[in-house]
Design a protein around this motif. Sequence first.
Motif, mmCIF file in Angstrom:
data_model
loop_
_atom_site.group_PDB
_atom_site.id
_atom_site.type_symbol
_atom_site.label_atom_id
_atom_site.label_comp_id
_atom_site.label_asym_id
_atom_site.label_seq_id
_atom_site.Cartn_x
_atom_site.Cartn_y
_atom_site.Cartn_z
ATOM 1 N N TYR A 135 6.245 9.733 0.627
ATOM 2 C CA TYR A 135 5.339 8.667 0.231
ATOM 3 C C TYR A 135 5.569 7.472 1.158
ATOM 4 C CZ TYR A 135 4.144 11.147 -4.070
ATOM 5 O OH TYR A 135 3.692 12.089 -4.979
ATOM 6 N N SER A 136 4.508 7.031 1.814
ATOM 7 C CA SER A 136 4.586 5.905 2.740
ATOM 8 C C SER A 136 4.293 4.608 1.987
ATOM 9 C CB SER A 136 3.586 6.097 3.877
ATOM 10 O OG SER A 136 3.490 4.934 4.665
ATOM 11 N N VAL A 137 5.219 3.651 2.067
ATOM 12 C CA VAL A 137 5.083 2.346 1.415
ATOM 13 C C VAL A 137 5.040 1.292 2.517
ATOM 14 C CG1 VAL A 137 6.092 0.707 -0.189
ATOM 15 C CG2 VAL A 137 6.302 3.164 -0.626
ATOM 16 N N LYS A 157 0.841 -1.185 0.000
ATOM 17 C CA LYS A 157 0.000 0.000 0.000
ATOM 18 C C LYS A 157 0.887 1.249 0.000
ATOM 19 C CE LYS A 157 -4.099 -1.934 2.224
ATOM 20 N NZ LYS A 157 -5.042 -1.834 3.359
ATOM 21 N N VAL A 158 0.569 2.152 -0.922
ATOM 22 C CA VAL A 158 1.335 3.400 -1.066
ATOM 23 C C VAL A 158 0.391 4.551 -0.780
ATOM 24 C CG1 VAL A 158 2.748 4.817 -2.571
ATOM 25 C CG2 VAL A 158 2.808 2.326 -2.801
ATOM 26 N N THR A 185 8.179 1.805 4.777
ATOM 27 C CA THR A 185 9.321 2.538 4.226
ATOM 28 C C THR A 185 8.810 3.860 3.680
ATOM 29 O OG1 THR A 185 10.314 0.433 3.582
ATOM 30 C CG2 THR A 185 11.273 2.443 2.651
ATOM 31 N N PHE A 186 9.622 4.921 3.850
ATOM 32 C CA PHE A 186 9.277 6.241 3.318
ATOM 33 C C PHE A 186 10.203 6.578 2.146
ATOM 34 C CE2 PHE A 186 7.612 6.531 7.631
ATOM 35 C CZ PHE A 186 6.376 7.133 7.409
ATOM 36 N N PHE A 187 9.612 7.159 1.122
ATOM 37 C CA PHE A 187 10.375 7.657 -0.023
ATOM 38 C C PHE A 187 10.153 9.167 -0.112
ATOM 39 C CE2 PHE A 187 10.090 3.222 -1.011
ATOM 40 C CZ PHE A 187 11.229 2.930 -1.744
ATOM 41 N N GLY A 188 11.254 9.918 -0.183
ATOM 42 C CA GLY A 188 11.166 11.367 -0.349
ATOM 43 C C GLY A 188 11.166 11.726 -1.828
#
Length: 952
Positions: free
Chosen positions: A603-605, A574-575, A615-618
């Motif tokens: 973005y939360s994965v 889930k994103v 995991t977070f993606f900036g």
Amino acid sequence: MTFTHPSLLWALPLALVPPLLHLLSLRRARREPFSDLTLLRAVEAKAAPKRRLRSWLLALVRSSLVAALALAWAGPVVSRDPVAGGGDSGSGSSLAVLLDASYSMGWRVHGRTRFEAARAAGESIVRGLGPTDRVAAAVFSDQWESPSGGLRWADGKGEALETLAKASLTSRGTDVCSALSGAVDLLAKEDVRRRARRAVIVLSDGAAHGLACRLPAIDPAVAVLGLSWDGVPSNAWVASAGPAAESSAKAASLSVRGRTSGPAGRATQARLFLAGARSGAVGLDLGPGREGRAVLRLGPALPGDPRRPSWAGWVELTPDSLSSDDRWYFSFRHGRRPKALVLHGSQDFFRVGRGGWFLKELLGAEKGSLLGWDADFRELSRFNEAPLSEYRVVVLGDLREVPAEARAGLEDFARSGGGLWVLPGSSTPDAAFDDLGRILPAEVGPAVVSPEPFGLSAPGAAGFEEFELARVAVRRYRRLSPRPGARVLFRLASGAPALVAGPLGRGSVVLWASPLDLDSTNLGLKPAFAAWAAASLDAASRTGEEGTEVLQLRVGEPIALSWKEGEPLPASVKVRSPDGRLSQLYPKDRRALYDGTSVPGLYSVVEEGRAARQTFFGVNLDRARESDLTPAAAPPWSPLRLESLEEDLRNALFGRDARPWLLAVAGLLLALEMLLAFPRLLGTRPSPARASFRTLSGLSALLVLSCGSEAWAAPEVVSSTGSAAYGDRFVWSQLKLGPDWDPYPQAHAEVLELFGRVTSVIVWPERRVLSPEDELLFESPLLILAGAGAPPALTERQLRSLRSFVSGGGMLWLEDVSGAGSSPFDRWVRAAFLPSLLPEAELASLPSDHVLYKTFFFLRAPAGRASVRPSLEGVVWGGRVAVLYSRNDILGAWAKDGLGRHLFSCAPGGEAQRHNTRKLTLNILMYSLTGSYKADAVHQPYLLEKMRLGVP
């Protein structure tokens, strides 16, 4: 010729006014009884034709001048040739309107973004189209942003207006070339026989970053127009943020880079946010063209896998006119630091100057490791006590004898994926190499002493160009013969291998040819030592745990997830985007791809399964070029000004503006009128000149009124008009240099009033403000420069001008108005200004009997608002004081408020000190005029008599 304002042609009949006035001014001659007129008639007959010709020429010139002004007022346009456009003059126009929606268009001025202004301009252009015109409107960034996905002809003005009205700013960059290419292709397909005018209108900010591409070939018959903007915007932005070089799982830190563009930099603050709350800040000094860097310490890691601690958040600058690039989202995670085990044969290995001493300083000093490695040090005899599974590389240094058990353990360690780094000592026997022979990447020969030891090269390692390997000396080394499959990382100047790496099972073995002792090499003393050690460790550690992983993307780049073989797959992923949208993905072929990164943010994965993992993606804006708002030097379009959009568009489509030519003709006619009007230039009588001058004044006023604010500006009134305006009067000349060049704006008036009243010198009541390169610098004997702060550095031209002034007889008076013992102005004068201005001269204190203290008034000591220094200082040049320097704020004692009261008290002497300050000021002015005149002995009796009588 057409006119943009044809209704103003009503003023053309005014061109008949000068001839009518000329005719009405003619008077019939009256008969007067007089004596014989024979000679007078001859003179009159000779002068009358010339006078009549001048009168009629003057009337014709004035009439033409009024007509030219009336035509210029109506906005004349020279029409373009319709054939060049490919159609007749009655056909309509084909316009392609391109609206830039990149994030740089969000630059805000006076509460309005450039995007909003450009969109309003596009809507105004579309609304002004006629029924026979055709328009295509589209929104672009670095791609087409319109719903249609490209550029096409609109079905009427309404559709084009709707496209522009629905447009909004995006988070992408600018690519003007692609959008312009699409517009050119669309217009090329247009039936040129039906359209007389074709144009592309680019509604963009015109920044250089949008034109860093290859422009398409444009048909000369297609006009390319674009908006022009006033000024050069200044913008600061976060260029990047990520883990600092010293960041680790134990002490994480964030490195922040800020940049700025435009004519002015600024100091700002980088604020750190973790978990949505502010957790720190640091200052950044962003100068023009200069990069600011700072490091922020991070707190505890996010909850999750302790083996891979992670941090996510954002850092932002103080918002400016373009706020979209003031925030940077970061996310990264650290792996455990790699660890090495250093085995040595004896304690002599750690003596100063030996190889172990250098390695311990690098990997295990009290301050910690200088590389990204941790290290343990053990004797080779205690090999069995070391848990090899905790280490990535084993360093075998200063080996004497390798026991069979240790040899087998090291071989198993390397074959199972570990790394082995062999460093021989100066006393390592050949038998030790024979014991390790089958696991070494090269055969080891006898020891060699090099006759030319200096020089080391790195053909198998990158990034060593800046370390000056030519200064590294290797005096004693062993000959190495690489085995098949091995690679040479470093070579000696002779070409012999110095560092060889080769595979062993799943691991790797590295062999260095020389002892690290100072008797053998100076490598441990050179800056290249740390980089050499890091390269050797990296070559030995072929496999191992992952290092720092930066989870940052640019807007539009997909989030790619993958799982290794044997790693459990999640049931779903889930994103959640920053705007709250939730998307669910399912792995396929051990991969999942999310391509919805359209806005910047975190973005939360979440991987859902037996053990959920987050995991977070900036995701950030692409700031490679977009944030630099510097305008393009030569944009490929003709400018459209927002304040005169309709007029500029009409001129561009229908022809060239003829107003400048008509105004130039009017200027020539005005100059001709002045030549005809002044009698002395033509040798005529003075009475008609006075009447002509009165008429000229009226025409000049008409000229200013008729040209409008666009074509003419009011003349600027300047204080310096040349030496002829001042005659032989003394002019207070003040140098404009630095931000606080004018601390007391009204002090000069007080000084000049007293100077003119008590002396015979005639003064000019106003001051003259000059720059260092002004030509009027040399028309005054005295030049004053005051200030408290340090002025900017002077150019060579400015220094040359000031040097010519003081060496040619002028006097430069430097006044420190700070009243402090130490000031930036004083440091600038002593350290920067005077050494550059007069490097051969020296600033020294003037003696108490100097002529400056008795030029007009007799003084025993200097004075001023403050008593910072007991004497005046000066630079003596050719027997005179060329540069006078005062630290006591003499001008501050003259300063008054609006009610005539003194702004400052004089300390410590009070009003008596102020009175002496006035005397000293007049002495300085008189000295600049007379020099050492009062030093002559003939004046001594007069001065002594003044002292006896107490005359000031």
